[in-house]
Scaffold this active site. Structure first.
Site, PDB file in Angstrom:
ATOM      1  N   ASP A 126       0.864  -1.191   0.000  1.00  0.00           N
ATOM      2  CA  ASP A 126       0.000   0.000   0.000  1.00  0.00           C
ATOM      3  C   ASP A 126       0.898   1.239   0.000  1.00  0.00           C
ATOM      4  O   ASP A 126       2.086   1.158   0.356  1.00  0.00           O
ATOM      5  CB  ASP A 126      -0.919   0.025   1.230  1.00  0.00           C
ATOM      6  CG  ASP A 126      -1.878   1.225   1.199  1.00  0.00           C
ATOM      7  OD1 ASP A 126      -2.596   1.387   0.191  1.00  0.00           O
ATOM      8  OD2 ASP A 126      -1.908   2.008   2.165  1.00  0.00           O
ATOM      9  N   SER A 127       0.304   2.366  -0.379  1.00  0.00           N
ATOM     10  CA  SER A 127       1.040   3.631  -0.320  1.00  0.00           C
ATOM     11  C   SER A 127       1.458   3.951   1.118  1.00  0.00           C
ATOM     12  O   SER A 127       2.440   4.655   1.328  1.00  0.00           O
ATOM     13  CB  SER A 127       0.155   4.755  -0.851  1.00  0.00           C
ATOM     14  OG  SER A 127      -1.018   4.843  -0.053  1.00  0.00           O
TER      15      SER A 127
ATOM     16  N   CYS B 246      -4.125  -1.564  -2.338  1.00  0.00           N
ATOM     17  CA  CYS B 246      -4.321  -0.124  -2.478  1.00  0.00           C
ATOM     18  C   CYS B 246      -5.156   0.081  -3.741  1.00  0.00           C
ATOM     19  O   CYS B 246      -4.774  -0.386  -4.816  1.00  0.00           O
ATOM     20  CB  CYS B 246      -2.950   0.539  -2.626  1.00  0.00           C
ATOM     21  SG  CYS B 246      -3.001   2.295  -3.016  1.00  0.00           S
TER      22      CYS B 246
ATOM     23  N   GLU C  21      -4.561   9.675   8.266  1.00  0.00           N
ATOM     24  CA  GLU C  21      -3.105   9.556   8.481  1.00  0.00           C
ATOM     25  C   GLU C  21      -2.648  10.486   9.609  1.00  0.00           C
ATOM     26  O   GLU C  21      -1.626  10.252  10.238  1.00  0.00           O
ATOM     27  CB  GLU C  21      -2.342   9.854   7.188  1.00  0.00           C
ATOM     28  CG  GLU C  21      -2.580   8.804   6.106  1.00  0.00           C
ATOM     29  CD  GLU C  21      -1.386   7.892   5.842  1.00  0.00           C
ATOM     30  OE1 GLU C  21      -0.245   8.332   5.983  1.00  0.00           O
ATOM     31  OE2 GLU C  21      -1.627   6.722   5.461  1.00  0.00           O
TER      32      GLU C  21
ATOM     33  N   CYS D 159     -11.241   2.537  -0.711  1.00  0.00           N
ATOM     34  CA  CYS D 159      -9.901   2.990  -0.338  1.00  0.00           C
ATOM     35  C   CYS D 159      -9.587   2.249   0.945  1.00  0.00           C
ATOM     36  O   CYS D 159     -10.417   2.204   1.867  1.00  0.00           O
ATOM     37  CB  CYS D 159      -9.875   4.498  -0.091  1.00  0.00           C
ATOM     38  SG  CYS D 159      -8.304   5.057   0.632  1.00  0.00           S
TER      39      CYS D 159
ATOM     40  N   HIS E 108      -7.791   2.835   3.360  1.00  0.00           N
ATOM     41  CA  HIS E 108      -7.725   3.642   4.586  1.00  0.00           C
ATOM     42  C   HIS E 108      -9.092   3.817   5.249  1.00  0.00           C
ATOM     43  O   HIS E 108      -9.189   3.998   6.458  1.00  0.00           O
ATOM     44  CB  HIS E 108      -7.208   5.049   4.265  1.00  0.00           C
ATOM     45  CG  HIS E 108      -5.733   5.167   4.162  1.00  0.00           C
ATOM     46  ND1 HIS E 108      -5.015   4.636   3.126  1.00  0.00           N
ATOM     47  CD2 HIS E 108      -4.835   5.785   4.971  1.00  0.00           C
ATOM     48  CE1 HIS E 108      -3.733   4.920   3.295  1.00  0.00           C
ATOM     49  NE2 HIS E 108      -3.599   5.624   4.398  1.00  0.00           N
TER      50      HIS E 108
HETATM   51  N1  DGL Z   1      -5.058   3.338   0.651  1.00  0.00           N
HETATM   52  C1  DGL Z   1      -5.000   3.810  -0.688  1.00  0.00           C
HETATM   53  C2  DGL Z   1      -6.191   3.293  -1.514  1.00  0.00           C
HETATM   54  O1  DGL Z   1      -6.759   2.280  -1.220  1.00  0.00           O
HETATM   55  C3  DGL Z   1      -4.892   5.282  -0.924  1.00  0.00           C
HETATM   56  C4  DGL Z   1      -4.200   6.169   0.004  1.00  0.00           C
HETATM   57  C5  DGL Z   1      -3.400   7.205  -0.712  1.00  0.00           C
HETATM   58  O2  DGL Z   1      -3.963   8.206  -1.212  1.00  0.00           O
HETATM   59  O3  DGL Z   1      -2.200   7.007  -0.777  1.00  0.00           O
HETATM   60  O4  DGL Z   1      -6.559   3.921  -2.490  1.00  0.00           O
END
Ligand code: DGL
Length: 274
Positions: free
Chosen positions: A10-11, A73, A158, A192, A194
């Site tokens: 993931d990022s 991600c 975050e 997403c 997150h």
């Molecule tokens: N967790 C990432 C996703 O599922 C995105 C977070 C980011 O913007 O880096 O898209």
């Protein structure tokens, strides 16, 4: 080839919400998690940049010996996966596999909706790519798909602000914009990795009867099926129930935040991708 852990990318921290469910569904496997925290968020970045960063991460996993890598991600799955699968893998490592989170989600999302109207919430990158409407149309041609980018949610999460009262404003803002497109949406996908951290707050502001869907369970069940159907790949994945965590940023900072997403303490190491 020696068996090696399954790579999970993931990022930043979001992929840990997927890894948590993978570990629950398939506890016998080893996993190696990489968060590119030094360069997160990916959401607002261009195709070229997300592709470049994701390819570097995939190469890093291959250097660790991984045969199977999951892009946990949505942004990377939307903007980089197809090119990596079609252009890079055949020459780089034809026997290895890189899978994403969008395909398994779109395979089942339509079955969850009675009104046949679903909402997708994601980063700007995921929403602009139109990956969800395009993939969903393959499985559910009559499904109506409404999308809304939520660019401020990842920074809120975050920065640990997602449980604070100020977060309500930003949750309502994007929900309002989505439901203004249709009030018949009965199924809402958090596209997403997150966003599960915001799920409780989102539920507080959801119109009655709308089902909230997260991806962890869907992706882990899909991976279980994939490994069952691909025994040669399953053999390439080591099985001692071990977990390793790497970040491209500071390891201590990662450890502090990671437990919020993973639900338990982790020990992390720093790595450079190059
Ligand atoms: N967790 C990432 C996703 O599922 C995105 C977070 C980011 O913007 O880096 O898209």
């Amino acid at each position: 080839m020696a068996a090696a852990p399954i790579g999970v990318f993931d990022s930043g921290y979001g992929g840990l919400t997927i890894l948590k469910e993978l570990k629950q569904e398939l506890p016998q496997y080893d996993y190696i998690y990489l968060g590119d925290n030094a360069r997160a968020p990916y959401g607002p970045r261009s195709y070229d940049t997300v592709y470049q960063y994701t390819l570097e991460a995939v190469n890093w996993f291959f250097k660790q010996g991984c045969s199977l890598v999951i892009l946990a991600c949505n942004t990377a799955s939307a903007k980089a996966l197809r090119t990596i699968q079609q252009k890079d893998l055949p020459k780089l490592a034809p026997d290895k596999r890189v899978l994403g989170v969008i395909r398994p989600t779109t395979e089942i999302l339509g079955t969850l909706s009675s009104s046949q109207q679903v909402g997708i919430l994601g980063t700007t990158g995921t929403i602009q790519s139109d990956s969800y409407p395009i993939e969903l149309a393959k499985f559910f041609p009559h499904l109506q798909v409404f999308q809304q980018a939520c660019p401020l949610w990842v920074p809120l999460i975050e920065n640990g602000e997602h449980t604070q009262p100020g977060a309500d404003y930003f949750v309502q803002l994007y929900l309002h914009q989505l439901f203004a497109q249709s009030n018949q949406i009965d199924t809402l996908l958090l596209a997403c990795t997150h966003y599960p951290l915001l799920a409780d707050k989102i539920k507080e502001h959801l119109p009655k009867g709308v089902k909230l869907v997260t991806q962890g369970g869907i992706v882990s069940k899909s991976l279980a099926k994939y490994l069952e159907n691909h025994p040669a790949m399953a053999q390439q994945c080591s099985q001692q129930g071990k977990l390793q965590f790497y970040t491209t940023d500071n390891a201590q900072a990662f450890e502090k935040q990671a437990s919020l997403f993973f639900g338990q303490k982790v020990e992390a190491k720093h790595t450079d991708l190059a």
